[in-house]
Design a protein around this motif. Structure first.
Motif, short mmCIF file in Angstrom:
data_model
loop_
_atom_site.label_atom_id
_atom_site.label_comp_id
_atom_site.label_asym_id
_atom_site.label_seq_id
_atom_site.Cartn_x
_atom_site.Cartn_y
_atom_site.Cartn_z
N LEU A 107 50.34 39.49 25.40
CA LEU A 107 49.53 40.08 24.43
C LEU A 107 50.46 41.25 23.70
O LEU A 107 50.85 41.86 24.35
CB LEU A 107 48.32 40.71 25.10
N ASN B 177 44.54 38.05 12.29
CA ASN B 177 43.65 37.29 13.04
C ASN B 177 44.40 36.61 14.10
O ASN B 177 43.83 35.51 14.67
CB ASN B 177 42.64 36.27 12.07
N ASN B 178 45.53 36.93 14.32
CA ASN B 178 46.30 36.15 15.27
C ASN B 178 45.64 36.68 16.81
O ASN B 178 45.42 37.61 17.08
CB ASN B 178 47.91 36.59 15.13
N LYS B 179 45.47 35.20 17.54
CA LYS B 179 44.89 35.48 18.86
C LYS B 179 45.77 36.19 20.07
O LYS B 179 45.17 36.71 20.84
CB LYS B 179 44.43 34.03 19.25
N ARG B 180 46.77 36.37 19.53
CA ARG B 180 48.02 37.12 20.61
C ARG B 180 48.07 38.63 20.02
O ARG B 180 48.83 39.29 20.98
CB ARG B 180 49.13 36.51 20.57
N LYS C 1 45.99 42.03 19.39
CA LYS C 1 44.55 42.77 19.20
C LYS C 1 44.73 43.88 18.86
O LYS C 1 45.85 44.83 19.08
CB LYS C 1 44.05 42.80 21.06
#
Length: 426
Positions: free
Chosen positions: A90, A117-120, A122
């Motif tokens: 992450l 908006n990349n899921k990896r 935050k």
């Protein structure tokens, strides 16, 4: 006729003076180069290849908030792209807000669109008063170090920041992005109380107690790496120093000292000073920093005009409440609670100290802000050209289009200017 262009928000102002003696004090001639995209990518690629990512589950990256120059997308995007390719964990981005006002919508301005908006990835906005901090102990100057817990517990910790002269931390950037940007209100206030020490001043990091307190905190936080960016006059990267904390920061400081120094050869009747446009003049809280270089060049008893758009008004409001309450610089200084020093109200003290020996004027396009300054020692200027027309023709005037990039240097012996410890600090 003298015509000078001054950055103002995301636009500019054209200042016209008649027959006055006018000197422009700027670093644009020293900061006129720009790294090409190819050069930037080469530096970032070399840095990311050097990272030890084996057995790491997450990487934490601290970045400045909206009140600081935006991290150039070529740097930021390349770093994120390289990490996404070479690292499976992450990626956590922490916006170092310190005690500044912020909005979650600032994410759109700070994070490159392709990665927002990349899921990896935050994104965290630090809240100094929220309490989601971990206590790491106290520095030798008794500053309690409370730091954003999620950042501290990350497997690899880094920070990206811009290095330029800072009015009491010596220079911005380095560990400051975390030790202040991701710290609790107790930590920030205790550290900033060190502005009352005359050694905490612009352009100096050695034997600067406030900066040394920050560096000690950085070691306690165990910051692994820094990306230190030096910007040119147009807020474009002219050099990047990547590497270990604090070594890469020290390299950046040594580099920028040669670019920012400006000899104090004379004193002027009037100094017109601008922080350098957006985001440095986003609010009056931030714009105050432009007074520091101007004080070095303005005669005692002279006048300083701070030109700042202030699109977000005053910023932190506690300091302006103090100014409106006491009206005069003398009353603020006499009633300031130094023992229980708190960041926020300290800006009133900095304005007041400047006003003891100079007449302070504020020009902004924010009409509400100017209205609230009436009857205070910060005299509002509603019509800039009318103000300029009233300047005597025999007056000497200096203009700072980008004041926060200027580091005053004592001309007689070519040492870093230190008069402020007498006239500016407590």
């Amino acid at each position: 006729m003298n015509k000078v262009i001054i950055p103002f928000g995301k636009s500019e102002l054209k200042i016209t003076l008649k027959n006055q003696i006018v000197d422009v004090i700027d670093t644009d001639k020293n900061r006129n180069i720009k790294l090409t995209d190819e050069e930037t990518i080469k530096i970032v690629d070399s840095f990311t290849r050097s990272l030890s990512l084996k057995d790491k589950n997450d990487v934490a990256i601290a970045i400045p908030d909206i009140s600081r120059p935006k991290i150039p997308e070529t740097i930021f995007c390349r770093l994120l792209e390289n990490l996404l390719k070479s690292f499976d964990g992450l990626i956590k981005i922490f916006v170092g807000t310190g005690l500044h006002n912020f909005s979650i919508s600032d994410k759109e301005l700070l994070i490159p669109k392709n990665y927002a908006n990349n899921k990896r990835i935050k994104v965290y906005f630090h809240d100094a008063r929220r309490g989601n901090n971990v206590f790491l102990g106290k520095t030798k100057r008794n500053t309690p170090i409370y730091i954003e817990k999620e950042y501290y517990l990350s497997d690899l910790k880094m920070s990206i920041g811009v290095v330029e002269p800072h009015q009491f931390a010596g220079f911005s950037g380095g560990a400051k992005g975390i030790a202040i940007g991701l710290a609790s209100d107790q930590t920030i206030s205790k550290n900033h109380k060190l502005i009352t020490d005359p050694r905490s001043r612009m352009g100096v990091i050695e034997n600067n107690p406030l900066r040394e307190d920050i560096e000690e905190a950085g070691l306690m936080i165990k910051i692994d790496y820094l990306i230190n960016i030096v910007m040119n006059a147009n807020n474009e990267p002219m050099q990047i120093f990547c590497g270990d904390n604090p070594d890469s920061f020290n390299e950046a400081v040594n580099y920028i000292k040669k670019l920012s120094g400006y000899p104090v050869k004379r004193k002027y009747d009037l100094a017109i000073t601008s922080p350098g446009g957006f985001p440095r003049d986003i609010d009056l809280y931030q714009a105050q920093k432009a007074l520091t270089p101007a004080l070095s060049f303005c005669k005692k008893g002279g006048s300083i005009l701070l030109v700042s758009e202030c699109s977000r008004g005053f910023g932190e409001t506690s300091y302006i409440d103090l100014i409106k309450k006491y009206k005069t610089a003398e009353k603020i200084i006499n009633n300031f609670d130094t023992e229980n020093f708190v960041v926020g109200p300290h800006k009133a003290l900095l304005f007041a100290k400047a006003a003891l020996s100079h007449n302070l004027y504020i020009f902004s396009s924010n009409i509400e802000l100017l209205s609230e300054l009436k009857s205070t020692f910060l005299t509002p200027v509603n019509d800039l050209q009318t103000f300029l027309n009233r300047i005597p023709t025999n007056a000497s005037v200096c203009i700072f289009p980008r004041a926060v990039q200027v580091l005053p240097v004592e001309s007689e012996n070519n040492i870093w200017f230190s008069r402020l410890k007498i006239s500016f600090w407590i």
